[in-house]
Design a protein around this motif. Structure first.
Motif, PDB file in Angstrom:
ATOM      1  N   ASP A 312       0.908  -0.963  -0.016  1.00 43.08           N
ATOM      2  CA  ASP A 312       0.145   0.070   0.008  1.00 43.08           C
ATOM      3  C   ASP A 312       1.079   1.167   0.096  1.00 43.08           C
ATOM      4  N   ARG A 348      -0.492 -11.342   3.600  1.00 44.71           N
ATOM      5  CA  ARG A 348      -0.722 -10.145   4.402  1.00 44.71           C
ATOM      6  C   ARG A 348      -1.837  -9.167   3.468  1.00 44.71           C
ATOM      7  N   GLU A 350      -4.144  -7.276   3.932  1.00 46.51           N
ATOM      8  CA  GLU A 350      -4.308  -5.959   4.354  1.00 46.51           C
ATOM      9  C   GLU A 350      -3.215  -4.936   3.966  1.00 46.51           C
TER      10      GLU A 350
END
Length: 459
Positions: A312, A348, A350
């Motif tokens: 991200d 992962r 997220e």
């Protein structure tokens, strides 16, 4: 002594330079057997030589050789001259220089070959460096092939023809044959990298995994198959209806739940596809993988632990990850009718960039590979021990219950430990080898795992 005017002096100097240049060109032509042989093949050449060239990664050596072999089989005019294998160490190496006589490097040498893989356990002999004397469309051409010794490790192919059309035509035909006979098409390959960034491709043999060997939650495998195998089977119909066939599939979930195992099944079920696997440090080769996939489609690009390159951008350091933008560009740059499937895995989810994970057209299907429920745990125990559990045995039911919270990888290791228990004779009439092995594994398990299971409490 008559003094020369300035114009006369300049004309004299120019004449001397021209004579020296002519002598320099003529001497090697008279003294070099290689130059004479090349010139005779081409029907004589002047100062202006028609040539063209290409450079490809050394990993393409096998495809150049396959193309040359195919071309040789189509003509009766094909001869190979060996050159020193380290000719790339000599400065200024060029075929035009060899033909015109301005090349002062080494001449002919014994042909040297190197075995190069064309599959798992398969290889062919590839010429290290040399000259090919042949022709195309009735016109003679000569091709030089050698590996450059710079840090980029390229394979150079230079072509000289009796005409420019002949030189260009032969190189174009060589490229066509390289594509047609590409050794990587329909194979499973993985990237490897050298210390200077040069890359190689190795052929991979994935474990044979049948559909019954994949144990996932209700509907999970069916959804994965529909988005991968299903679209592959109906690609032509989708294109005819104006629908795109490029797609992305994300498999996410805790470690050891079977993401890689599932991919092995998918690859085996779609054998005609070229599959490129990027894992570990090789995930940075997404650009090279995209190029190969577009060329050799239908193709699948597998990127394990995609969060390594697709974090991200809002997270610390995420906005400086150039590989993320490379991945997005590769996915966006595919033609609508390109049959390229991206399969990405992560533990992962997220941490993934929303522009990748939450946008149809890049990731069209995301499947959570969750921890197995009781039904799945029972099937996994039976799969890895290769024996059925008794549905009416309370001890077997208790074992399945105690495994609540573990990943399939844990159950696979449990089966191996149980087999060792049996081989050592450590089981008893009242305690099965699985129970003995499970007790031992839980005793030495990490505190995190013990807290999540019905095992010994963590002190």
């Amino acid at each position: 002594m008559t003094e020369l005017s300035r114009d006369e002096a300049e004309a004299f100097v120019q004449a001397v330079v021209q004579l020296a240049s002519m002598a320099d060109r003529a001497l090697p032509q008279r003294s070099s057997p290689l130059t004479r042989r090349l010139s005779e093949h081409l029907g004589g050449v002047g100062d202006d030589v028609s040539s063209t060239s290409m450079s490809v990664p050394v990993v393409e050596r096998v495809n150049v050789q396959l193309a040359l072999d195919a071309f040789a089989a189509s003509t009766d005019r094909f001869d190979v001259i060996g050159l020193q294998s380290d000719i790339g160490n000599y400065g200024g190496v060029s075929l035009t220089g060899m033909v015109t006589g301005s090349w002062h490097g080494p001449g002919e040498a014994a042909r040297q070959y190197v075995a190069v893989d064309i599959g798992v356990g398969e290889s062919i002999d590839c010429l290290k460096s040399g000259l090919v004397l042949t022709g195309i469309d009735g016109e003679p051409v000569v091709a030089l092939m050698y590996a450059s010794e710079n840090y980029r490790q390229e394979l150079i192919v230079e072509v000289v023809g009796a005409t420019q059309a002949a030189a260009d035509g032969f190189l174009a035909r060589l490229r066509e044959l390289m594509h047609e006979h590409n050794a990587f098409r329909g194979k499973v390959v993985a990237f490897s990298f050298g210390m200077h960034g040069e890359f190689g491709l190795t052929f991979v043999k994935l474990p044979a995994v049948g559909r019954d060997d994949v144990v996932l939650g209700p509907g999970e495998l069916e959804a994965i198959e529909a988005h991968s195998i299903g679209i592959t089977e109906h690609a032509d119909g989708l294109r005819a209806a104006g629908q795109h066939v490029k797609r992305g599939l994300l498999l996410y979930g805790p470690p050891g739940t079977g993401k890689t195992h599932t991919i092995s099944y998918l690859v085996g079920a779609m054998r005609d596809r070229t599959t490129i696997i990027l894992a570990g440090g090789a995930v940075g080769a997404v650009g090279q993988a995209g190029t190969i996939a577009r060329s050799l489609q239908p193709a699948t690009i597998v990127i394990e632990d995609v969060d390594l390159i697709a974090m991200d951008r809002q997270l610390p350091g995420g906005d400086h990850n150039a590989l993320l933008f490379q991945l997005l560009n590769e996915m966006d740059g595919l033609a609508e009718d390109a049959d390229v499937l991206f399969v990405l895995t992560t533990n992962r989810v997220e941490m993934l960039e929303p522009a990748l994970a939450a946008r149809p057209g890049r990731i069209d299907q995301a499947i959570e590979i969750s921890l197995p429920d009781a039904r799945a745990r029972r099937r996994l125990v039976e799969l890895y021990t290769r024996r059925p559990l008794d549905p009416h045995n309370a001890s077997d039911d208790d074992l399945v219950e105690r495994l609540d919270g573990v990943a399939p990888a844990f159950i696979k290791e449990l089966a191996r430990r149980a087999q060792l228990v049996e081989l050592r004779g450590e089981e008893s009439s009242s305690t099965s080898s699985l129970v003995v092995a499970l007790d031992a594994m839980l005793e030495h398990a990490t505190p995190v795992l013990r807290r999540s299971l019905a095992g010994p409490a963590d002190d």
